[in-house]
Structures are given as C-alpha cells and as structure tokens.
Design a protein around this motif. Structure first.
Motif, PDB file in Angstrom:
ATOM      1  N   GLY A 269       0.782  -1.224   0.000  1.00 20.54           N
ATOM      2  CA  GLY A 269       0.000   0.000   0.000  1.00 20.54           C
ATOM      3  C   GLY A 269       0.808   1.264   0.000  1.00 20.54           C
ATOM      4  N   ALA A 270       2.133   1.190   0.034  1.00 22.68           N
ATOM      5  CA  ALA A 270       2.950   2.405   0.017  1.00 22.68           C
ATOM      6  C   ALA A 270       2.941   3.027  -1.372  1.00 22.68           C
ATOM      7  CB  ALA A 270       4.383   2.088   0.456  1.00 22.68           C
ATOM      8  N   LEU A 271       2.770   4.341  -1.421  1.00 21.00           N
ATOM      9  CA  LEU A 271       2.733   5.019  -2.717  1.00 21.00           C
ATOM     10  C   LEU A 271       4.049   4.879  -3.462  1.00 21.00           C
ATOM     11  CD1 LEU A 271       1.406   6.964  -4.757  1.00 21.00           C
ATOM     12  CD2 LEU A 271       2.318   8.844  -3.392  1.00 21.00           C
ATOM     13  N   LEU A 272       5.151   4.942  -2.740  1.00 22.48           N
ATOM     14  CA  LEU A 272       6.471   4.853  -3.357  1.00 22.48           C
ATOM     15  C   LEU A 272       7.081   3.473  -3.184  1.00 22.48           C
ATOM     16  CD1 LEU A 272       7.906   8.280  -2.123  1.00 22.48           C
ATOM     17  CD2 LEU A 272       6.571   7.791  -4.170  1.00 22.48           C
ATOM     18  N   GLY A 273       6.272   2.484  -2.800  1.00 19.50           N
ATOM     19  CA  GLY A 273       6.783   1.150  -2.536  1.00 19.50           C
ATOM     20  C   GLY A 273       7.001   0.333  -3.792  1.00 19.50           C
ATOM     21  N   PHE A 401      10.229   7.983  -6.500  1.00 20.76           N
ATOM     22  CA  PHE A 401      10.126   6.708  -5.780  1.00 20.76           C
ATOM     23  C   PHE A 401      11.218   6.685  -4.709  1.00 20.76           C
ATOM     24  CE2 PHE A 401       7.543   5.441  -9.435  1.00 20.76           C
ATOM     25  CZ  PHE A 401       6.530   4.737  -8.799  1.00 20.76           C
ATOM     26  N   GLY A 402      12.145   5.756  -4.746  1.00 26.02           N
ATOM     27  CA  GLY A 402      13.194   5.722  -3.737  1.00 26.02           C
ATOM     28  C   GLY A 402      14.549   6.148  -4.252  1.00 26.02           C
ATOM     29  N   THR A 403      14.595   6.792  -5.407  1.00 19.60           N
ATOM     30  CA  THR A 403      15.859   7.205  -6.031  1.00 19.60           C
ATOM     31  C   THR A 403      15.925   8.721  -6.090  1.00 19.60           C
ATOM     32  OG1 THR A 403      15.831   5.192  -7.377  1.00 19.60           O
ATOM     33  CG2 THR A 403      17.329   6.939  -8.048  1.00 19.60           C
ATOM     34  N   SER A 404      17.013   9.281  -5.597  1.00 14.59           N
ATOM     35  CA  SER A 404      17.188  10.737  -5.600  1.00 14.59           C
ATOM     36  C   SER A 404      17.960  11.167  -6.842  1.00 14.59           C
ATOM     37  CB  SER A 404      17.923  11.187  -4.337  1.00 14.59           C
ATOM     38  OG  SER A 404      19.181  10.543  -4.225  1.00 14.59           O
ATOM     39  N   PHE A 405      17.569  12.318  -7.395  1.00 13.11           N
ATOM     40  CA  PHE A 405      18.175  12.853  -8.613  1.00 13.11           C
ATOM     41  C   PHE A 405      18.634  14.280  -8.362  1.00 13.11           C
ATOM     42  CE2 PHE A 405      15.491   9.472 -10.212  1.00 13.11           C
ATOM     43  CZ  PHE A 405      16.249   8.915 -11.228  1.00 13.11           C
ATOM     44  N   LEU A 406      19.761  14.622  -8.981  1.00 13.49           N
ATOM     45  CA  LEU A 406      20.280  15.984  -8.960  1.00 13.49           C
ATOM     46  C   LEU A 406      20.675  16.359 -10.380  1.00 13.49           C
ATOM     47  CD1 LEU A 406      21.261  18.567  -7.544  1.00 13.49           C
ATOM     48  CD2 LEU A 406      23.470  17.405  -7.183  1.00 13.49           C
ATOM     49  N   PHE A 407      20.110  17.473 -10.859  1.00 17.08           N
ATOM     50  CA  PHE A 407      20.416  17.994 -12.190  1.00 17.08           C
ATOM     51  C   PHE A 407      21.065  19.377 -12.012  1.00 17.08           C
ATOM     52  CE2 PHE A 407      16.737  15.200 -12.646  1.00 17.08           C
ATOM     53  CZ  PHE A 407      17.162  14.345 -13.647  1.00 17.08           C
ATOM     54  N   ILE A 408      22.241  19.538 -12.613  1.00 15.92           N
ATOM     55  CA  ILE A 408      22.986  20.790 -12.507  1.00 15.92           C
ATOM     56  C   ILE A 408      23.331  21.267 -13.910  1.00 15.92           C
ATOM     57  CG2 ILE A 408      25.027  21.925 -11.579  1.00 15.92           C
ATOM     58  CD1 ILE A 408      25.268  19.722  -9.537  1.00 15.92           C
ATOM     59  N   THR A 409      23.046  22.523 -14.175  1.00 20.20           N
ATOM     60  CA  THR A 409      23.534  23.164 -15.390  1.00 20.20           C
ATOM     61  C   THR A 409      24.422  24.333 -14.972  1.00 20.20           C
ATOM     62  OG1 THR A 409      22.926  24.159 -17.499  1.00 20.20           O
ATOM     63  CG2 THR A 409      21.543  24.696 -15.607  1.00 20.20           C
ATOM     64  N   LEU A 582      15.829   2.514 -10.945  1.00 19.32           N
ATOM     65  CA  LEU A 582      14.921   2.990  -9.903  1.00 19.32           C
ATOM     66  C   LEU A 582      14.833   1.958  -8.781  1.00 19.32           C
ATOM     67  CD1 LEU A 582      11.967   4.497 -11.970  1.00 19.32           C
ATOM     68  CD2 LEU A 582      13.825   5.730 -10.846  1.00 19.32           C
ATOM     69  N   ARG A 583      14.607   2.459  -7.566  1.00 16.71           N
ATOM     70  CA  ARG A 583      14.430   1.601  -6.403  1.00 16.71           C
ATOM     71  C   ARG A 583      13.215   2.069  -5.622  1.00 16.71           C
ATOM     72  NH1 ARG A 583      19.861   1.941  -7.279  1.00 16.71           N
ATOM     73  NH2 ARG A 583      20.981  -0.050  -7.303  1.00 16.71           N
ATOM     74  N   PRO A 584      12.528   1.158  -4.956  1.00 12.42           N
ATOM     75  CA  PRO A 584      11.359   1.570  -4.159  1.00 12.42           C
ATOM     76  C   PRO A 584      11.776   2.447  -2.995  1.00 12.42           C
ATOM     77  CG  PRO A 584      11.885  -0.743  -3.765  1.00 12.42           C
ATOM     78  CD  PRO A 584      12.766  -0.300  -4.901  1.00 12.42           C
ATOM     79  N   GLY A 585      10.852   3.262  -2.546  1.00 11.77           N
ATOM     80  CA  GLY A 585      11.154   4.190  -1.467  1.00 11.77           C
ATOM     81  C   GLY A 585      10.156   4.119  -0.338  1.00 11.77           C
ATOM     82  N   ARG A 586      10.240   5.081   0.540  1.00 14.19           N
ATOM     83  CA  ARG A 586       9.367   5.184   1.701  1.00 14.19           C
ATOM     84  C   ARG A 586       8.432   6.380   1.535  1.00 14.19           C
ATOM     85  NH1 ARG A 586      11.596   2.271   6.106  1.00 14.19           N
ATOM     86  NH2 ARG A 586      13.662   1.416   5.634  1.00 14.19           N
ATOM     87  N   ASP A 587       7.322   6.301   2.257  1.00 21.06           N
ATOM     88  CA  ASP A 587       6.332   7.378   2.176  1.00 21.06           C
ATOM     89  C   ASP A 587       6.542   8.447   3.242  1.00 21.06           C
ATOM     90  OD1 ASP A 587       5.246   6.073   0.099  1.00 21.06           O
ATOM     91  OD2 ASP A 587       3.447   5.376   1.108  1.00 21.06           O
ATOM     92  N   ASN A 588       7.686   8.433   3.900  1.00 25.37           N
ATOM     93  CA  ASN A 588       7.921   9.421   4.947  1.00 25.37           C
ATOM     94  C   ASN A 588       8.644  10.658   4.435  1.00 25.37           C
ATOM     95  OD1 ASN A 588      10.314   8.212   4.387  1.00 25.37           O
ATOM     96  ND2 ASN A 588      10.853   7.699   6.497  1.00 25.37           N
ATOM     97  N   ILE A 589       8.725  10.825   3.125  1.00 25.27           N
ATOM     98  CA  ILE A 589       9.353  12.004   2.550  1.00 25.27           C
ATOM     99  C   ILE A 589       8.269  13.015   2.196  1.00 25.27           C
ATOM    100  CG2 ILE A 589      11.270  10.629   1.642  1.00 25.27           C
ATOM    101  CD1 ILE A 589      10.001  10.854  -1.115  1.00 25.27           C
TER     102      ILE A 589
END
Length: 631
Positions: A269-273, A401-409, A582-589
C-alpha cells in the motif's frame, strides 16, 4: 356366468362396491406377465369381462384416459390451457428461446395441479413427443398459423406429448445480442471474461511476449491483497479489470484505510513502494532526456523545437525531459512556454529555476508527478562580483520513488588557457550548492558534506564548461577533415576536459559517453561554418553532459549527440538519452502531491492547438489555389 357370454365383448361397469374395488385392482398394471388361460380363469372366478368395449383387456397396459372436457361457458377452456402449457413447455425445450422460463415453470405446476396430469409419462411417450414446434416468439417465422388462430384437430396439442415434455423440461441457454469475443481456454469465469475484458494494446510494450515479465505485469495491474485472495489464477486478474482502463480495482475498505503517509520499502500500500514501482516500471528503468544549449542571449527563438526535444531517430519519448540553457533569451517565461508547447499535453513542468541567464527546466510525464517528492533548488555564482550572474550554476534536486536525482547546469569561465579557473568554478559549485535542504538522504553513509554530488543517487551535470582543444585552428580543421565515420578519438586527445577527467582533478566520479559528433563551438550563426571572424576561434567541445551514480551501472547511455539543425546560436545544442535504475522508497518524505505549473501547461496547449489550426488552414488554402490554377 350366464349373464356374460364367453368370448363376447360386453361393456362392463361394476355397480357394487365389491365389483368396483375388484375392477380398480384389475385395472392396475401387472408387474409379471400373465398367459391367456390364467387371465380367463381369473375373470371367471370374479365375474369379470376379459375385454371392454374398446377391445382392450383390463390387464393390458394403456395410456391414461383423456381429461374430462369442461363446458364452453366456463372461463379458460381446456384447449386454451393446453395451448398455454404447450407454449410454456416449448419455451423450456426450445434452444433458441431467450426469455426467462421461471413463469413458465410456475404455470406448468399450476396446470398440473388443476388438471391432475401425471408428471411422469410412459416409456413410449417420449418418442412421440420428442418433436418440438418452437415458442410463440419464433413460431411465426416458420409457420403461417398464428398463436391466436384456431388450429385443426390434427394440430392440437396431445396430452401424451405434454407429459413427455414435462418429464424432459430443460432451461434454454441465454443467447447474446451480438457476437461474442474469442476467449482463451482457461478456468476463468465465462460470465466475467466478455464483460470485463482488456485490450492487449494496453500491455506494456517492453514486457509483451515475455512470460516472466507478463506475470509481473499481471501483478502490477492489480492490488497485492486482491491477488492474494485470487491465488495463482492470473486469468482472473484480467477478468476483474475495467473494460476502459488498466487501473486496478479499489475496494472501499482500502479507500478507508490506505494512507500514503505510512508504509515502508516492503510494506503493502505504500505510494512509493515496490508494488507501485513495478506497476509503472516493470523493468525499474527510467528514461531521461537531457539537452544543454548556449543560446548566446538571442531574442529570437527557433521556429520549431521538435528537433531539439523530439528527434525523428528516437523510437519512444522519455519519462523526464531536463533542459539547461546558458546565456538564455531575455524572456524566460516565453522559453518555458515554447518547451511546453513542443512537448504537448503528455508532459507537465515539474519545476523550473534560474540564476541570471542560466535556466533549468524539468518536465515529467503527467501521470508520474504523484511519485515525485517536493522539489528543491539552489544556485551558485562563480563571479567575483555576485551581482553579475552570467557564470555559475543552478541545481534542482528531488526524489522519484526511492531514487534521488540531482540535475545541474552551469557555465564556467571562458578562455582557451583558463583551465585552472574552470577547475576552481567546479570546486566552488560542489561545496556551495546547498542541496538537499529538507529531503532525506537516501544513503547518508555514502555522502560527503563537502561535495553535493555525493548526496544523491544519480547526478547529471551539463552545460557550457568552456574547455577547449589545445591545438590551433588549422590543425584542428585538418583533423576534422581527415576524420572518417565520426571517430573523434584523435581530436579528443587534445581536449582539455578529457585530460582533466583522467587526472581526477575535476568531476570526480563522473563519466562521459563516447563522443561521435563534431565540435559544437564556435559556428557562424545560420550556417555550418566555424568562426570566420577576425578572432578565428578554434572549434571545441565546450558543451558537455556528464553523469555519476552511487551504484555502478545504474545509469545507461542510449544516445549522446548534437543537434545540428538549430543554428540560431554560435553553439550547437547537445542532447543525451539515458536510462536510470529505480528503487522503491518510503512514504515518509515530503511529497509533491502532483504540483506542477498549471498556467504554463494551459498556455502551451492553447498555442499548440492554434498552431495546428493555422497549419490546416494553410494546407487548405494551398489545395484551393492548386485547383483554381488547374482550372
């Protein structure tokens, strides 16, 4: 004995109680056969006739007597009752009958009780009544006799035939109004399959035809708790899906209990699970399209940006579109509107940030915004005077989801020999770019406080880095002319950035895809000629896209090239297509909750429609002019 002549057919009616009882007993069928001598002896002892008026022996089996006819004055004659019973029995036995037979059964039982008909027919009656004439609904198609017209005596219903029909009454199957779709041979309910079928074109193209991935897709298209109740019947998953979408059915209890603020990596039931991740990304791979372009501050934008964002050699569009601009046009909002107009209604602008003339925009597919966290951005200036914002960097970070992204220009210091200054720009950016702010680090044990690029799972850094080729103009042009098949290895041996990457003095941990395109700087505007001005600048690979990931092989390069059709600047845009794990994440973010730039979306779609209408008008006018010219 003298009262009855032996061997004569005399009609006998018992007038005494003793004789009536004896006659009733004799009328019963015998279980064992009797010979003629025993029969005559038996009749002689009890004063009984051996034959009646009809020529049948009282001991011979015979059909039951016909029912007594009622008077014509009474309501509901026997003929009408028999006809009604015949019609009801025909509706039961007729395979083509589609109406309900419940009322026919009730009517049949009522008539049996009133008339005294036996429900069980003799053995020989079945063959006589096996012919079915059809129900009133279909009888008029094959017969000229109407149901309400009087019939000849030969066509009237036979009670023996009716008794046979009662003993063999069967419900007719319900016939469909239209043709049924073809069904697969499995144990799924036949009632559910045609009513809740799903089109196969809704299946994911990456998993179609693969047994293992198809099984995973079945699980993705239904709630996990629903599948547990179904067992291993994968066909039942098809039967419960909506006929108009691939969305999984939701139980009312789940709507009451489910909360996206709870759940973990393994929780249902986790949205990002994992369940939601596998539902949208069975391969757990995200498509990312990155474009970087130094616009040279030109006010005029290209007429069409399709070649920049939607090249014809790409088979599919990507999930994320990230566009970084250096020396952007004065009207930043106009630039973002043009991007939205090009990408169309499938995409929304998740976030946009700027630092002076540095613009960074992130577009995502509109059905994926629910899985994005809140978006954060930060800027850094590399000029000594901070008010001048032509050189520096702007970064955007978020979790998907459970993966963090950083985009820099970024835009580094220009100049052929200023390599050291460019390295200083890089070091200042990774230390001063204050990200993340409120988002939790997905893997804090692998983060370095002094390097922002170590705090995210996947980092893409692109822009005008201003690294040049350490050769003079003539030598570089000779190498370009001698290059065959776009193999730029000889030219890249003199590239400043490639040398610094090997030495580890800049972009630590970053990679770059092999370069198979010509230098993107510096061109004369509107043509493919390198700088013909008095400065005669050396062609160089100033515009680059680099990437890094915490886990090895999490980022896969699909394309790395330049866009040669856009010639409004002295730089050619550089594009890259990637796949990120991609990896699953938690809903506490902190979730973004589907937030996007709505006004930009509406304006871009309005312009897109207007442009299409104008194009159609032009084509219509051209066709009309052609017809007039021929005439």
């Amino acid at each position: 004995m003298s009262e009855y002549g032996e061997g004569k057919d005399v009609e006998w009616f018992g007038d005494s109680p003793h004789k009536q009882a004896a006659a009733a007993k004799c009328n019963q069928p015998l279980k064992t056969p009797l010979d003629v001598t025993s029969l005559q002896k038996h009749c002689g002892e009890h004063n009984l006739p051996t034959k009646n008026a009809e020529g049948f022996s009282p001991f011979q089996p015979r059909p039951p007597a016909l029912p007594r006819r009622l008077k014509a004055g009474k309501s509901g004659s026997v003929d009408q009752s028999i006809r009604r019973l015949r019609n009801s029995q025909e509706s039961l036995s007729d395979r083509a009958e589609t109406c309900s037979s419940t009322d026919s059964l009730k009517e049949d039982q009522t008539l049996q009780a009133s008339s005294g008909f036996l429900p069980e027919a003799p053995a020989g009656a079945h063959s006589q009544g096996s012919e079915v004439s059809g129900s009133p609904v279909f009888r008029n198609r094959v017969s000229s006799l109407s149901e309400y017209e009087p019939r000849p005596h030969s066509q009237q219903s036979d009670p023996t035939d009716l008794r046979a029909r009662v003993s063999k009454a069967r419900l007719s199957p319900v016939q469909p109004v239209g043709p049924l779709p073809s069904l697969e041979k499995n144990f799924t309910s036949v009632t559910l399959r045609p009513a809740n079928r799903i089109d196969r074109d809704c299946l994911d193209y990456m998993v179609h035809g693969k047994d293992k991935q198809r099984e995973r897709l079945h699980r993705n298209l239904s709630d996990s708790r629903l599948l547990e109740n179904m067992g291993s019947d994968t066909a039942s998953v098809h039967s419960v899906r909506s006929n108009y979408s691939v969305l999984s059915p939701i139980k009312p209890q789940d709507v009451r209990n489910r909360s996206f603020l709870e759940g973990s990596v393994l929780g249902n039931g986790a949205l990002l699970g994992a369940d939601e991740l596998d539902r949208y990304f069975p391969e757990r791979r995200l498509g990312i399209y990155i474009a970087t372009w130094n616009m040279q501050g030109e006010k005029g934008l290209p007429i069409n940006l399709d070649d920049l964002l939607l090249p014809t050699d790409s088979e599919f569009a990507q999930d994320f579109y990230v566009i970084g601009v250096q020396e952007g046009c004065p009207d930043r909002r106009e630039w973002e509107t043009r991007l939205q107009e090009t990408l169309g209604p499938y995409y929304v602008m998740l976030y946009a940030a700027s630092h002076g003339v540095l613009y960074l925009s992130v577009f995502v597919r509109r059905d994926l915004i629910w899985f994005c966290s809140e978006v954060e951005h930060a800027t850094v200036t590399t000029r000594i005077i901070s008010q001048i914002k032509t050189k520096g960097a702007v970064g955007i970070g978020f979790t998907f989801f459970g993966t963090s992204f950083l985009f820099i220009t970024s835009h580094f210091t220009s100049g052929d020999s200023k390599v050291y200054e460019r390295i200083l720009d890089y070091n200042k950016i990774i230390e001063a770019l204050a990200l993340p702010k409120g988002l939790p680090d997905t893997n804090p044990y692998r983060s370095t406080p002094s390097d922002v690029t170590t705090k995210f799972d996947n980092v893409f850094w692109f822009g005008d880095f201003n690294f040049r080729l350490s050769k003079n103009r003539v030598e570089v042009e000779n190498i370009i002319n001698c290059t065959v098949g776009r193999h730029m290895g000889t030219l890249l041996e003199h590239d400043q950035l490639s040398k610094e990457l090997k030495d580890g003095s800049i972009f630590k941990g970053f990679q770059e895809a092999p370069i198979h395109f010509l230098p993107t700087y510096k061109f004369d505007i509107g043509c493919d000629k390198y700088d013909t001005s008095s400065k005669q600048r050396t062609p160089s690979y100033t515009d680059r896209i680099l990437f890094r990931s915490r886990q090895a092989h999490d980022i896969k390069v699909l394309k790395y090239t330049s866009c040669t059709s856009i010639k409004t600047s002295d730089h050619r845009p550089v594009i890259g297509v990637f796949q990120a794990k991609l990896r699953p994440g938690r809903d506490n973010i902190p979730l973004g909750a589907g937030l996007f730039d709505r006004s930009l979306y509406l304006e871009g779609i309005r312009r897109r429609i207007t442009r299409e209408l104008k194009r159609r008008d032009v084509l219509k006018n051209q066709s009309s002019s052609t017809i007039c010219t021929i005439a």
